[in-house]
Design a protein around this motif. Structure first.
Motif, PDB file in Angstrom:
ATOM      1  N   PHE A  14       0.839  -1.200   0.000  1.00 47.00           N
ATOM      2  CA  PHE A  14       0.000   0.000   0.000  1.00 47.00           C
ATOM      3  C   PHE A  14       0.871   1.246   0.000  1.00 47.00           C
ATOM      4  O   PHE A  14       1.778   1.391   0.819  1.00 47.00           O
TER       5      PHE A  14
ATOM      6  N   ASP B 175       0.733   7.307  -3.634  1.00 42.51           N
ATOM      7  CA  ASP B 175      -0.060   6.978  -4.821  1.00 42.51           C
ATOM      8  C   ASP B 175      -1.553   7.092  -4.548  1.00 42.51           C
ATOM      9  O   ASP B 175      -2.321   7.557  -5.399  1.00 42.51           O
ATOM     10  N   SER B 176      -1.960   6.676  -3.357  1.00 38.39           N
ATOM     11  CA  SER B 176      -3.377   6.753  -3.004  1.00 38.39           C
ATOM     12  C   SER B 176      -3.840   8.201  -2.895  1.00 38.39           C
ATOM     13  O   SER B 176      -4.913   8.565  -3.392  1.00 38.39           O
TER      14      SER B 176
ATOM     15  N   LEU C 167     -11.641   5.169  -4.602  1.00 38.81           N
ATOM     16  CA  LEU C 167     -11.281   4.543  -3.333  1.00 38.81           C
ATOM     17  C   LEU C 167     -11.544   3.045  -3.357  1.00 38.81           C
ATOM     18  O   LEU C 167     -10.742   2.242  -2.863  1.00 38.81           O
TER      19      LEU C 167
ATOM     20  N   MET D 180      -8.889   1.303  -5.506  1.00 37.85           N
ATOM     21  CA  MET D 180      -7.620   1.215  -4.777  1.00 37.85           C
ATOM     22  C   MET D 180      -7.648   0.085  -3.750  1.00 37.85           C
ATOM     23  O   MET D 180      -6.659  -0.618  -3.550  1.00 37.85           O
TER      24      MET D 180
ATOM     25  N   GLY E 117      -8.434   5.311  -9.633  1.00 39.94           N
ATOM     26  CA  GLY E 117      -8.064   4.269  -8.692  1.00 39.94           C
ATOM     27  C   GLY E 117      -7.061   3.296  -9.258  1.00 39.94           C
ATOM     28  O   GLY E 117      -6.224   2.746  -8.530  1.00 39.94           O
TER      29      GLY E 117
END
Length: 227
Positions: free
Chosen positions: A21, A25-26, A70, A73, A118
């Motif tokens: 994770f 990037d998120s 979201l 992701m 995403g």
């Protein structure tokens, strides 16, 4: 020989699943999704041509873009989570009616933009959204489409139908009979789809002055008619 204890059997693999994770990037994906959502919000507001503008619906387009990003992701690195998400979303039913077909276009645009954000296809979603927004702004705001009208006439004598047809064909660019019905008291009601010449509504008075005509009403028409 390695011994497997109780803790190893019930050891959670959540942390292991999320080891790849990336916060950077998120955050980048969510920020781009928010920016694209704002762009969709602006385009929708500029191109809205309905009767009542819904600010709540427009705000939901932004949230829909970010929420979809979201979800993508979250499920992109976990197969089990993706299957569970599909099962959970399959039982959701949306009962809000969509009256304007263009609203469906904006909803689909928001979902697609969220999926691309995403998945990390940032350049693609930016270029695609700009092109889609450009097309909507050009075709909705710049190109004027002549909307037809519905002409509803109520009369009590079939002999005047030729007179009605003569007046309508002489002062309307195009017309077609949509329905004809018999009302109580031997009254008749006809509905025409017409395209007027330069928004000239003066022939309504000519129709109303025909002997036997009880009423003549012109209605705005968006292309859908149910007899």
């Amino acid at each position: 020989m390695e011994m497997t204890n109780f803790k190893d059997i019930f050891k959670s693999s959540i942390l292991e699943k999320t080891s790849s994770f990336s916060i950077v990037d998120s955050l980048l994906g969510l920020i781009v999704a928010f920016a694209i959502g704002l762009f969709i919000y602006w385009v929708y507001k500029r191109t809205f041509t309905g009767v009542i503008y819904s600010h709540t619906f427009n705000i939901s387009l932004i949230i829909m873009t970010m929420a979809t990003a979201l979800i993508i992701m979250g499920i992109s690195s976990n197969v089990l989570l993706s299957l569970g998400m599909v099962g959970a979303l399959s039982i959701v039913r949306f009962r809000t009616p969509i009256k304007d077909p263009m609203d469906i276009v904006y909803i689909f645009w928001s979902i697609v933009a969220g999926i691309l954000c995403g998945a990390g296809f940032i350049p693609l979603v930016i270029i695609g959204s700009i092109l889609i927004g450009f097309v909507l702004l050009i075709f909705v705001n710049r190109i004027k489409v002549e909307n037809p009208f519905l002409l509803v006439i109520r009369y009590n004598a079939t002999e005047i139908e030729n007179s009605l047809e003569h007046v309508i064909s002489g002062q309307a660019k195009k017309h077609s009979l949509k329905s004809k019905s018999v009302m109580p008291g031997n009254d008749y009601e006809v509905t025409y789809e017409i395209r007027v010449k330069e928004n000239d509504m003066s022939f309504i008075n000519n129709i109303s002055n025909i002997e036997g005509v009880k009423s003549a009403v012109m209605l705005s028409y968006d292309g859908n008619f149910t007899a």
